[in-house]
Motif scaffolding. Sequence first.
Motif, mmCIF file in Angstrom:
data_model
loop_
_atom_site.group_PDB
_atom_site.id
_atom_site.type_symbol
_atom_site.label_atom_id
_atom_site.label_comp_id
_atom_site.label_asym_id
_atom_site.label_seq_id
_atom_site.Cartn_x
_atom_site.Cartn_y
_atom_site.Cartn_z
ATOM 1 N N ALA A 243 0.834 -1.212 0.000
ATOM 2 C CA ALA A 243 0.000 0.000 0.000
ATOM 3 C C ALA A 243 0.865 1.256 0.000
ATOM 4 O O ALA A 243 0.431 2.319 -0.437
ATOM 5 C CB ALA A 243 -0.909 -0.002 1.220
ATOM 6 N N ASN A 244 2.100 1.128 0.497
ATOM 7 C CA ASN A 244 2.934 2.337 0.597
ATOM 8 C C ASN A 244 4.248 2.250 -0.176
ATOM 9 O O ASN A 244 5.074 3.137 -0.062
ATOM 10 C CB ASN A 244 3.195 2.664 2.072
ATOM 11 N N SER A 245 4.434 1.191 -0.958
ATOM 12 C CA SER A 245 5.684 1.112 -1.729
ATOM 13 C C SER A 245 5.405 0.581 -3.137
ATOM 14 O O SER A 245 4.482 -0.209 -3.355
ATOM 15 C CB SER A 245 6.701 0.235 -1.000
ATOM 16 N N PRO A 246 6.185 1.019 -4.094
ATOM 17 C CA PRO A 246 5.869 0.710 -5.497
ATOM 18 C C PRO A 246 6.308 -0.680 -5.943
ATOM 19 O O PRO A 246 7.089 -1.346 -5.265
ATOM 20 C CB PRO A 246 6.690 1.762 -6.253
ATOM 21 N N GLU B 57 2.501 3.509 -5.504
ATOM 22 C CA GLU B 57 2.648 4.604 -4.546
ATOM 23 C C GLU B 57 3.981 4.454 -3.821
ATOM 24 O O GLU B 57 4.379 3.333 -3.488
ATOM 25 C CB GLU B 57 1.477 4.486 -3.555
ATOM 26 N N SER B 58 4.668 5.559 -3.557
ATOM 27 C CA SER B 58 5.954 5.453 -2.859
ATOM 28 C C SER B 58 6.018 6.378 -1.658
ATOM 29 O O SER B 58 6.231 7.589 -1.798
ATOM 30 C CB SER B 58 7.114 5.748 -3.815
ATOM 31 N N ASN C 8 5.369 4.918 -13.666
ATOM 32 C CA ASN C 8 3.917 5.076 -13.575
ATOM 33 C C ASN C 8 3.524 5.225 -12.099
ATOM 34 O O ASN C 8 2.834 4.378 -11.543
ATOM 35 C CB ASN C 8 3.250 3.856 -14.223
ATOM 36 N N PHE C 9 4.013 6.297 -11.475
ATOM 37 C CA PHE C 9 3.737 6.507 -10.059
ATOM 38 C C PHE C 9 2.363 7.138 -9.864
ATOM 39 O O PHE C 9 2.005 8.086 -10.554
ATOM 40 C CB PHE C 9 4.786 7.428 -9.430
ATOM 41 N N GLU C 10 1.653 6.598 -8.886
ATOM 42 C CA GLU C 10 0.357 7.170 -8.505
ATOM 43 C C GLU C 10 0.630 8.354 -7.563
ATOM 44 O O GLU C 10 0.013 9.402 -7.646
ATOM 45 C CB GLU C 10 -0.445 6.049 -7.811
ATOM 46 N N TYR C 11 1.594 8.160 -6.677
ATOM 47 C CA TYR C 11 1.982 9.203 -5.729
ATOM 48 C C TYR C 11 3.350 8.852 -5.170
ATOM 49 O O TYR C 11 3.659 7.681 -4.975
ATOM 50 C CB TYR C 11 0.966 9.284 -4.560
#
Lengths: 170, 132
Positions: free
Chosen positions: B10-13, B29-30, B70-73
């Motif tokens: 959930a918190n790392s790509p 997400e990163s 392709n980062f979401e955030y």
Amino acid sequence: MKNAEVIIEFEGSISFDIMERLLSRLKAARQFNELRKPVRKRVYGTVVESIDNIFKYAVPEETVVVDMQRPPLVKVSEKEGKFIVTAGNLVKNSQIDDLRRKLNRVNDMDDEALKSLYEQVINKEATDEDRGAGLGLITMALRTDEKICYFFDPAGPGYTYFTMHITIKE
Amino acid sequence: MEKFIIEPTANSPRIVLDPEKGTFEFSGESRPENVRKFYLPVLEWLEAYTGSLEALQDDQRKFDLQCQFNFEYFNSTSAKYILDIFKSLNAINALGVGLDIKWLYEEDDEDMLEVGQEMSRMSKLSFEYIIS
């Protein structure tokens, strides 16, 4: 004037797990989902950076005598269509000058100057001491059209409660 | 070189660096709990890969790497390490390997587009911007 509507609010010791839970609550909030996608991401990102700042700057509770303890605060509220992220935590008085200097510096800059500072800071070698290097504050300053509003309230000998409000750009 | 894979949380790509296929992919997400600890192995792998390319003849380095971001955030601490990844790619490019860098962003996400443009400028690499 209409009162601010609270979307999420948390007061207490913040761990990484609590941050995960807060972000899930934010993602599930109706008002958050009604926002335009880029605004939603700005709110989300500002909450993440605010909590990172708490991790970085807050005085660990166990080091403070009980009657002076005041837990960290994270809040997202909406007032007249604007989203406001509020974060608060206890700091040592010796941290005030540095925080004030960093905040005034970003508040005095326009977007161009902020981007140039961002480039300067991101290219600096990170040390463990300086792991965020102030990038978080610059990023937050880029997500608002207004000044970052901040307060220092005395919280007993040697300590101050630091609060900041960031109104998200639409 | 062995393929390098990190599955997402959930918190790392998700990160897949596949030298055989010539594809590098970053997505999701990163904002990992320890950003340095998360990205250090990625940067070390890229350094070792650059070393393996240096050992090749010039004509063996005439190929293109397809790189997709392709980062979401990502949070501001991750941004620093993502820029370091681009700096590593720049070193690979300097050896003669071609780079085809795609920076994906969601429609209307002007902040993600803008940060891609900044990364491109700072790393002196050209990106293709694509709406995901």
